[in-house]
Write a protein that holds these residues in place. Structure first.
Motif, short mmCIF file in Angstrom:
data_model
loop_
_atom_site.label_atom_id
_atom_site.label_comp_id
_atom_site.label_asym_id
_atom_site.label_seq_id
_atom_site.Cartn_x
_atom_site.Cartn_y
_atom_site.Cartn_z
N PRO A 136 57.62 34.49 42.80
CA PRO A 136 57.10 35.59 42.56
C PRO A 136 56.22 35.64 40.97
N SER A 137 55.39 36.40 40.98
CA SER A 137 54.43 36.57 40.01
C SER A 137 54.37 38.04 39.76
N HIS A 138 52.93 38.29 38.85
CA HIS A 138 52.74 39.52 38.91
C HIS A 138 51.72 39.86 40.01
N ARG A 139 51.42 41.25 40.07
CA ARG A 139 50.69 41.79 41.46
C ARG A 139 49.24 41.46 41.35
N ALA A 140 48.53 41.74 40.08
CA ALA A 140 47.19 41.79 40.14
C ALA A 140 46.82 42.00 38.39
N TYR A 141 45.50 41.62 38.27
CA TYR A 141 44.87 41.97 37.05
C TYR A 141 44.43 43.25 36.96
N SER A 142 44.38 43.93 35.77
CA SER A 142 43.83 45.38 35.67
C SER A 142 42.38 45.53 36.18
N SER A 143 41.65 44.39 36.02
CA SER A 143 40.19 44.52 36.79
C SER A 143 40.10 44.61 38.06
N ILE A 150 43.05 45.78 40.11
CA ILE A 150 43.89 47.23 40.57
C ILE A 150 44.24 47.82 39.48
N ALA A 151 43.83 48.94 39.38
CA ALA A 151 44.04 49.84 38.02
C ALA A 151 45.50 49.92 37.88
N GLY A 152 46.03 49.70 36.50
CA GLY A 152 47.32 49.97 35.93
C GLY A 152 47.86 48.55 36.31
N GLU A 153 47.82 47.63 37.07
CA GLU A 153 48.27 46.60 37.18
C GLU A 153 47.96 45.52 36.11
N THR A 154 49.15 44.74 35.50
CA THR A 154 48.63 43.63 34.67
C THR A 154 49.91 42.45 34.73
N PHE A 155 49.78 41.75 33.72
CA PHE A 155 50.95 40.82 33.46
C PHE A 155 52.46 41.54 33.34
N GLU A 156 53.35 40.96 34.29
CA GLU A 156 54.48 41.73 34.25
C GLU A 156 55.64 40.62 34.34
N ALA A 157 55.50 39.58 34.36
CA ALA A 157 56.56 38.49 34.74
C ALA A 157 57.21 38.11 33.35
N TRP A 158 58.54 38.02 33.40
CA TRP A 158 59.50 37.75 32.25
C TRP A 158 59.74 36.34 31.99
N SER A 159 59.76 35.70 30.53
CA SER A 159 60.21 34.38 30.23
C SER A 159 60.45 34.31 28.91
N ILE A 160 60.40 32.99 28.52
CA ILE A 160 60.49 32.82 27.19
C ILE A 160 59.29 32.72 26.33
N THR A 165 59.18 37.29 26.35
CA THR A 165 57.89 38.10 26.81
C THR A 165 57.96 38.70 28.30
N GLY A 166 57.67 39.93 28.33
CA GLY A 166 57.76 40.64 29.65
C GLY A 166 56.16 40.58 29.93
N GLU A 175 51.67 36.13 32.77
CA GLU A 175 50.74 36.47 33.75
C GLU A 175 51.20 35.82 35.29
N GLY A 176 52.35 35.39 34.87
CA GLY A 176 53.00 34.98 36.56
C GLY A 176 52.52 33.57 36.49
N LEU A 177 52.97 33.11 37.66
CA LEU A 177 52.65 31.69 38.06
C LEU A 177 52.12 31.75 39.40
N PRO A 178 51.23 30.86 39.81
CA PRO A 178 50.37 29.71 38.95
C PRO A 178 49.43 30.37 38.26
N ILE A 179 49.05 29.66 37.15
CA ILE A 179 47.79 29.93 36.40
C ILE A 179 47.21 28.64 35.75
N HIS A 180 46.16 28.69 35.05
CA HIS A 180 45.68 27.79 34.07
C HIS A 180 44.54 26.75 35.12
N VAL A 181 43.38 27.34 35.47
CA VAL A 181 42.38 26.52 35.86
C VAL A 181 41.83 25.78 34.72
#
Length: 268
Positions: free
Chosen positions: A197-204, A206-216, A253-254, A257-263
Motif C-alpha cells: 500500500p502507498s498513495h495513489r498518485a502525485y497531484s501533477s 491526477i488532480a486532487g491526489e497527493t501523499f496520503e500514507a501514514w507513519s511516524i 504524519t499523514g 509519499e508512500g513506498l517505495p521512493i527515493h531514486v
C-alpha cells in the motif's frame, strides 16, 4: 533499514527496539549517529510502517510491532546520495551486524541490472552469508518512474535469488499510478514480486491526489508534519498539519509519499 535515518527514542519506536550501532551512518555528519537531519523523514516513515509500537494509544501500529530495527543512514543532509562503494559497504555492514531483513527504499534511474557491480556483489553476500549462512531477506523498491517509461530500476532488478522487488498499490488495491509494471519479456529482469500500500498518485498526475500514507515523523517542526514540500504539483499545501489533533501529533504524519521512493542521483 538503509535510508535517511531513525529518530532516537521516538514515542512510537523506543530505543529498546532500535539497534543503534557505531559506524551506522555512511553519509555526512557523525559516523556513529544514524539519526535523520533537516526534514529528511523517509527513514522514520519506513521504520514506522514496519515496527511502530502497537496498542500504545497514539500514532500508528507497525506491521511487525515487536521487531527490532537497525537504522543505517545512507543519505546526506538534504537528500543527496553517497557513492556506490559506500552503499555496498552499508549493505555489508547490515548483515555483518546481524540484520535478518534488509529494507531498501532507494535505487538508481536505470534499468541496467548490473549498473554497479560492487552493489550487486554486496547483495549476493547478504543473501548468502547473512543470518549465519542462511542468507538475509533483501527487499528493494521497484521505483516511482511509471511516468518515465515505467521500468523497474537498479538494484531492485538485480538478478539475485533472495531479493524481493516491491511495487506500490493504492487505496483501491490496484497499482499506484507512478509504480512501474513488470515486463516478463525484458532481458533486464523487469519483474515485481509483490506490491504494498502507498498513495495513489502525485497531484501533477491526477488532480486532487497527493501523499496520503501514514507513519511516524521527526518530532517537532521538522519532517513531513507540518508539510514543507509539495509533491511536484500543487499539493499537499505547504504548512498544512496532519494529524493536527492527537497525542504527540507532530511525531506522526499523514503525508508520507508512500513506498517505495527515493531514486538516488549519485556521483560514481
Amino acid at each position: 533499514m538503509l535510508d535517511q535515518g531513525l529518530t532516537p527514542n521516538h514515542p512510537d519506536l523506543p530505543n529498546a527496539r532500535q539497534v543503534r550501532l557505531n559506524g551506522s551512518n555512511f553519509a555526512d555528519g557523525d559516523p556513529n549517529n544514524p539519526s535523520p537531519t533537516g526534514n529528511d523523514n523517509h527513514g522514520n516513515a519506513c521504520a514506522g510502517i514496519v515496527g511502530a509500537t502497537q496498542n500504545n494509544n497514539q500514532g500508528i501500529s507497525g506491521i511487525a510491532p515487536n521487531c527490532r530495527i537497525m537504522p543505517i543512514r545512507i543519505f546526506n543532509t538534504g537528500g543527496s546520495g553517497i557513492t556506490p562503494q559506500k552503499l555496498a559497504d552499508a549493505i555489508t555492514y547490515a548483515w555483518q551486524n546481524g540484520a535478518h531483513i534488509i529494507s531498501n527504499s532507494w535505487g538508481y534511474n536505470s534499468d541496467n541490472p548490473n549498473l554497479h557491480p560492487v552493489i550487486k556483489e554486496a547483495i549476493i553476500a547478504a543473501t548468502t552469508k547473512g543470518r549465519n549462512g542462511l542468507g538475509c531477506v533483501v527487499a528493494f523498491s521497484a521505483g516511482n518512474n511509471f511516468a518515465n517509461n515505467g521500468f523497474v530500476h537498479f538494484p531492485s532488478n538485480v538478478d539475485v535469488s533472495g531479493v524481493i522487488t516491491v511495487g506500490a498499490s493504492d487505496r483501491y488495491d490496484v497499482k499506484a499510478f507512478y509504480s512501474p509494471l513488470g515486463n516478463t519479456t525484458s532481458n533486464n529482469n523487469q519483474l515485481l514480486d509483490i506490491v504494498a500500500p502507498s498513495h495513489r498518485a502525485y497531484s501533477s498526475q491526477i488532480a486532487g491526489e497527493t501523499f496520503e500514507a501514514w507513519s511516524i515523523d521527526i518530532p517537532g517542526n521538522d519532517g513531513y508534519n507540518p508539510v514543507h514540500n509539495n509533491d511536484g504539483g500543487s499539493l499537499p499545501i505547504i504548512g498544512s498539519i496532519l494529524p493536527n489533533i492527537a497525542v504527540n501529533n507532530f511525531s506522526y504524519t499523514g503525508r508520507l509519499e508512500g513506498l517505495p521512493i527515493h531514486v538516488l542521483k549519485l556521483r560514481v
